[in-house]
Design a protein around this motif. Structure first.
Motif, PDB file in Angstrom:
ATOM      1  N   GLY A 299     -53.381  15.308  17.718  1.00  0.00           N
ATOM      2  CA  GLY A 299     -53.749  14.883  19.061  1.00  0.00           C
ATOM      3  C   GLY A 299     -54.692  13.706  19.052  1.00  0.00           C
ATOM      4  O   GLY A 299     -54.528  12.733  19.802  1.00  0.00           O
ATOM      5  N   ILE A 300     -55.707  13.765  18.189  1.00  0.00           N
ATOM      6  CA  ILE A 300     -56.685  12.676  18.110  1.00  0.00           C
ATOM      7  C   ILE A 300     -56.023  11.384  17.634  1.00  0.00           C
ATOM      8  O   ILE A 300     -56.218  10.306  18.217  1.00  0.00           O
ATOM      9  N   LEU A 301     -55.204  11.489  16.593  1.00  0.00           N
ATOM     10  CA  LEU A 301     -54.556  10.294  16.061  1.00  0.00           C
ATOM     11  C   LEU A 301     -53.625   9.657  17.082  1.00  0.00           C
ATOM     12  O   LEU A 301     -53.559   8.427  17.212  1.00  0.00           O
ATOM     13  N   GLU A 302     -52.890  10.480  17.814  1.00  0.00           N
ATOM     14  CA  GLU A 302     -51.951   9.919  18.778  1.00  0.00           C
ATOM     15  C   GLU A 302     -52.674   9.274  19.954  1.00  0.00           C
ATOM     16  O   GLU A 302     -52.236   8.238  20.464  1.00  0.00           O
ATOM     17  N   ALA A 303     -53.779   9.876  20.391  1.00  0.00           N
ATOM     18  CA  ALA A 303     -54.563   9.251  21.456  1.00  0.00           C
ATOM     19  C   ALA A 303     -55.097   7.892  21.005  1.00  0.00           C
ATOM     20  O   ALA A 303     -55.098   6.927  21.776  1.00  0.00           O
ATOM     21  N   GLY A 304     -55.542   7.810  19.749  1.00  0.00           N
ATOM     22  CA  GLY A 304     -55.972   6.519  19.230  1.00  0.00           C
ATOM     23  C   GLY A 304     -54.833   5.523  19.153  1.00  0.00           C
ATOM     24  O   GLY A 304     -54.995   4.337  19.474  1.00  0.00           O
ATOM     25  N   SER A 305     -53.650   6.001  18.742  1.00  0.00           N
ATOM     26  CA  SER A 305     -52.479   5.117  18.686  1.00  0.00           C
ATOM     27  C   SER A 305     -52.126   4.577  20.068  1.00  0.00           C
ATOM     28  O   SER A 305     -51.708   3.426  20.212  1.00  0.00           O
ATOM     29  N   ARG A 306     -52.286   5.399  21.076  1.00  0.00           N
ATOM     30  CA  ARG A 306     -51.981   4.946  22.438  1.00  0.00           C
ATOM     31  C   ARG A 306     -52.916   3.801  22.849  1.00  0.00           C
ATOM     32  O   ARG A 306     -52.475   2.812  23.443  1.00  0.00           O
ATOM     33  N   MET A 307     -54.204   3.953  22.533  1.00  0.00           N
ATOM     34  CA  MET A 307     -55.137   2.874  22.847  1.00  0.00           C
ATOM     35  C   MET A 307     -54.770   1.602  22.089  1.00  0.00           C
ATOM     36  O   MET A 307     -54.815   0.491  22.641  1.00  0.00           O
ATOM     37  N   CYS A 308     -54.426   1.751  20.823  1.00  0.00           N
ATOM     38  CA  CYS A 308     -54.012   0.588  20.024  1.00  0.00           C
ATOM     39  C   CYS A 308     -52.766  -0.069  20.615  1.00  0.00           C
ATOM     40  O   CYS A 308     -52.665  -1.303  20.670  1.00  0.00           O
ATOM     41  N   THR A 309     -51.815   0.736  21.043  1.00  0.00           N
ATOM     42  CA  THR A 309     -50.580   0.210  21.614  1.00  0.00           C
ATOM     43  C   THR A 309     -50.859  -0.538  22.907  1.00  0.00           C
ATOM     44  O   THR A 309     -50.295  -1.614  23.160  1.00  0.00           O
ATOM     45  N   GLN A 310     -51.739  -0.011  23.723  1.00  0.00           N
ATOM     46  CA  GLN A 310     -52.097  -0.684  24.969  1.00  0.00           C
ATOM     47  C   GLN A 310     -52.733  -2.042  24.702  1.00  0.00           C
ATOM     48  O   GLN A 310     -52.483  -3.008  25.434  1.00  0.00           O
ATOM     49  N   ARG A 311     -53.526  -2.122  23.651  1.00  0.00           N
ATOM     50  CA  ARG A 311     -54.159  -3.409  23.327  1.00  0.00           C
ATOM     51  C   ARG A 311     -53.126  -4.456  22.939  1.00  0.00           C
ATOM     52  O   ARG A 311     -53.211  -5.614  23.355  1.00  0.00           O
ATOM     53  N   LEU A 312     -52.146  -4.062  22.135  1.00  0.00           N
ATOM     54  CA  LEU A 312     -51.118  -5.033  21.758  1.00  0.00           C
ATOM     55  C   LEU A 312     -50.261  -5.388  22.961  1.00  0.00           C
ATOM     56  O   LEU A 312     -49.905  -6.562  23.155  1.00  0.00           O
ATOM     57  N   GLU A 313     -49.926  -4.406  23.784  1.00  0.00           N
ATOM     58  CA  GLU A 313     -49.135  -4.696  24.984  1.00  0.00           C
ATOM     59  C   GLU A 313     -49.869  -5.695  25.885  1.00  0.00           C
ATOM     60  O   GLU A 313     -49.265  -6.652  26.406  1.00  0.00           O
ATOM     61  N   GLU A 314     -51.166  -5.497  26.077  1.00  0.00           N
ATOM     62  CA  GLU A 314     -51.942  -6.413  26.911  1.00  0.00           C
ATOM     63  C   GLU A 314     -51.957  -7.821  26.329  1.00  0.00           C
ATOM     64  O   GLU A 314     -51.835  -8.807  27.064  1.00  0.00           O
ATOM     65  N   ARG A 315     -52.094  -7.914  25.019  1.00  0.00           N
ATOM     66  CA  ARG A 315     -52.108  -9.226  24.374  1.00  0.00           C
ATOM     67  C   ARG A 315     -50.757  -9.924  24.508  1.00  0.00           C
ATOM     68  O   ARG A 315     -50.674 -11.118  24.809  1.00  0.00           O
ATOM     69  N   LEU A 316     -49.674  -9.172  24.302  1.00  0.00           N
ATOM     70  CA  LEU A 316     -48.343  -9.747  24.466  1.00  0.00           C
ATOM     71  C   LEU A 316     -48.125 -10.187  25.914  1.00  0.00           C
ATOM     72  O   LEU A 316     -47.530 -11.237  26.178  1.00  0.00           O
ATOM     73  N   GLY A 317     -48.614  -9.401  26.866  1.00  0.00           N
ATOM     74  CA  GLY A 317     -48.495  -9.771  28.263  1.00  0.00           C
ATOM     75  C   GLY A 317     -49.231 -11.058  28.578  1.00  0.00           C
ATOM     76  O   GLY A 317     -48.720 -11.910  29.323  1.00  0.00           O
ATOM     77  N   ALA A 318     -50.421 -11.213  28.019  1.00  0.00           N
ATOM     78  CA  ALA A 318     -51.185 -12.434  28.240  1.00  0.00           C
ATOM     79  C   ALA A 318     -50.462 -13.654  27.690  1.00  0.00           C
ATOM     80  O   ALA A 318     -50.583 -14.761  28.230  1.00  0.00           O
ATOM     81  N   LEU A 319     -49.696 -13.454  26.611  1.00  0.00           N
ATOM     82  CA  LEU A 319     -48.928 -14.543  25.998  1.00  0.00           C
ATOM     83  C   LEU A 319     -47.539 -14.685  26.611  1.00  0.00           C
ATOM     84  O   LEU A 319     -46.776 -15.562  26.191  1.00  0.00           O
ATOM     85  N   LYS A 320     -47.228 -13.798  27.578  1.00  0.00           N
ATOM     86  CA  LYS A 320     -45.911 -13.809  28.231  1.00  0.00           C
ATOM     87  C   LYS A 320     -44.769 -13.590  27.227  1.00  0.00           C
ATOM     88  O   LYS A 320     -43.710 -14.205  27.312  1.00  0.00           O
ATOM     89  N   ILE A 321     -45.030 -12.696  26.263  1.00  0.00           N
ATOM     90  CA  ILE A 321     -44.013 -12.303  25.281  1.00  0.00           C
ATOM     91  C   ILE A 321     -43.447 -10.961  25.718  1.00  0.00           C
ATOM     92  O   ILE A 321     -44.178  -9.968  25.792  1.00  0.00           O
ATOM     93  N   PRO A 322     -42.146 -10.872  26.007  1.00  0.00           N
ATOM     94  CA  PRO A 322     -41.568  -9.605  26.478  1.00  0.00           C
ATOM     95  C   PRO A 322     -41.640  -8.514  25.416  1.00  0.00           C
ATOM     96  O   PRO A 322     -41.479  -8.769  24.225  1.00  0.00           O
ATOM     97  N   VAL A 323     -41.870  -7.297  25.866  1.00  0.00           N
ATOM     98  CA  VAL A 323     -41.897  -6.136  24.981  1.00  0.00           C
ATOM     99  C   VAL A 323     -41.482  -4.916  25.788  1.00  0.00           C
ATOM    100  O   VAL A 323     -41.828  -4.788  26.964  1.00  0.00           O
ATOM    101  N   THR A 324     -40.706  -4.027  25.164  1.00  0.00           N
ATOM    102  CA  THR A 324     -40.365  -2.744  25.770  1.00  0.00           C
ATOM    103  C   THR A 324     -41.352  -1.703  25.254  1.00  0.00           C
ATOM    104  O   THR A 324     -41.516  -1.556  24.041  1.00  0.00           O
ATOM    105  N   VAL A 325     -42.013  -1.006  26.169  1.00  0.00           N
ATOM    106  CA  VAL A 325     -43.022  -0.021  25.780  1.00  0.00           C
ATOM    107  C   VAL A 325     -42.689   1.320  26.423  1.00  0.00           C
ATOM    108  O   VAL A 325     -42.400   1.391  27.616  1.00  0.00           O
ATOM    109  N   THR A 326     -42.746   2.372  25.620  1.00  0.00           N
ATOM    110  CA  THR A 326     -42.568   3.734  26.114  1.00  0.00           C
ATOM    111  C   THR A 326     -43.857   4.511  25.885  1.00  0.00           C
ATOM    112  O   THR A 326     -44.286   4.674  24.741  1.00  0.00           O
ATOM    113  N   TYR A 327     -44.467   4.951  26.965  1.00  0.00           N
ATOM    114  CA  TYR A 327     -45.631   5.829  26.888  1.00  0.00           C
ATOM    115  C   TYR A 327     -45.188   7.236  27.289  1.00  0.00           C
ATOM    116  O   TYR A 327     -44.860   7.484  28.446  1.00  0.00           O
TER     117      TYR A 327
END
Length: 357
Positions: A299-327
């Protein structure tokens, strides 16, 4: 009957687990703050580390070569590859395409932190043989790389030995497979947990090699506190010392392996990310082996992974790079959920692997 309280409970559990992840990974273990270059080394107490087993014997190898091939089934083989970079023979399991009448693309699948030398988790518990049974793609699953992030280490480690996986995967292996598999030169890469981070990392460092990347429950930064903590925890959970990998945290090589910081190199690729909440889901039952550890640590590891994934998604969004994300609303850091993600990621990977000018 609909459980109207479940969304609120999920949010509460997720928030609490996420805070626990930051606490455990960022403060409760010996983790260096980025840029300090201090307090490095093992961040997991010895009692909680996995035993990586004896180190393989090393020898000088002049040229990369496939030196053995063992059939696993009608559609699967295990190649033995002599690697000058790793100075040993490496097992590589391959699922062959349903139709090999013409050259086919290649998908690399990387394992998580407990990667074994004798087989890939994707072959045994990840569901790859069944899923790819009707797919016209070569699926390549390297064996080994435990705790290494599939990276080139600066020096050998007393517990994890010699690691030059980036050289093996990007320079030595592809030409050999091009001949043996009659591949068409189109590649994608995917992985779970440590393998997901490595897949993104290899793609941003070698953008010419891969047209697509799928990463499940990974962490993609190395220059912030959470990313640095995850890297140290991953490596030291297997007894390794991250200083042997990239030097002290915060140093130049750590920055060079930060996918969030180099996300612009992912432009033009088909990208898929996924993470769950850390909330127990359908794969946790009373019959689950080591259930308490799965619920807490997973549970702890997956919650951390979710935060990490959100950070990359936000960065890709700022660069206008498309990405498919499943939460996913539920799920811990475990193979059952990565097995579920494979078909969800396939449309993205399939687009990447389609032959185009």
């Amino acid at each position: 009957m609909v459980d109207v309280q479940r969304p609120a409970l999920v949010r509460l559990f997720t928030a609490g687990t996420a805070l626990a992840a930051v606490s455990v990974l960022g403060a409760g273990v010996a983790v260096a703050a980025p840029g300090t270059g201090s307090n490095s080394g093992s961040s997991v107490p010895a009692a909680f580390q996995e035993d990586p087993g004896p180190l393989p014997e090393l020898r000088d190898i002049a040229t990369p070569a496939i030196v053995g091939e063992t059939p696993i089934s009608e559609r699967a083989v295990r190649l033995t590859v002599a690697s000058p970079a790793l100075r040993r023979d490496v097992g590589v399991e391959v699922l062959l395409p349903a139709d090999n009448s013409a050259p086919r693309p290649t998908l690399y699948l990387l394992d998580g932190v407990s990667a074994r030398n004798h087989t890939s988790g994707w072959m045994n518990i990840g569901g790859a043989p069944a899923f790819f049974a009707d797919k016209n793609v070569n699926v390549v699953m390297p064996n080994g790389g435990r705790g290494s992030l599939y990276s080139d280490w600066q020096q050998s480690d007393p517990k994890l030995g010699l690691n030059k996986w980036e050289t093996f995967l990007t320079e030595e292996l592809p030409p050999l497979l091009a001949v043996r598999l009659n591949s068409n030169g189109v590649n994608a890469i995917a992985g779970n947990s440590m393998g997901g981070q490595a897949a993104m990392m290899l793609a941003h460092r070698h953008p010419e090699l891969y047209r697509g990347v799928a990463a499940f429950s990974g962490c993609y930064s190395t220059g912030d506190l959470l990313g640095s903590a995850v890297v140290q925890t991953s490596t030291s959970s297997q007894g390794g010392d991250v200083v042997n990998m990239w030097g002290p945290p915060g140093s130049r090589e750590w920055a060079e392996h930060d996918t969030v910081a180099h996300a612009e190199n992912l432009a033009g690729k088909e990208l898929y990310l996924s993470a769950a909440t850390g909330v127990p889901g359908p794969h946790e039952t009373p019959e689950t082996p080591d259930l308490a550890r799965t619920l807490v640590a997973g549970g702890i590891l997956e919650a951390g992974s979710r935060m990490c994934t959100q950070r990359l998604e936000e960065r890709l969004g700022a660069l206008k790079i498309p990405v498919t994300v499943t939460y996913e609303p539920v799920g811990v850091h475990a193979w059952g959920y990565w097995r579920d993600q494979l078909p969800k990621a396939w449309p993205t990977l399939q687009r990447a692997l389609e032959t185009r000018p």
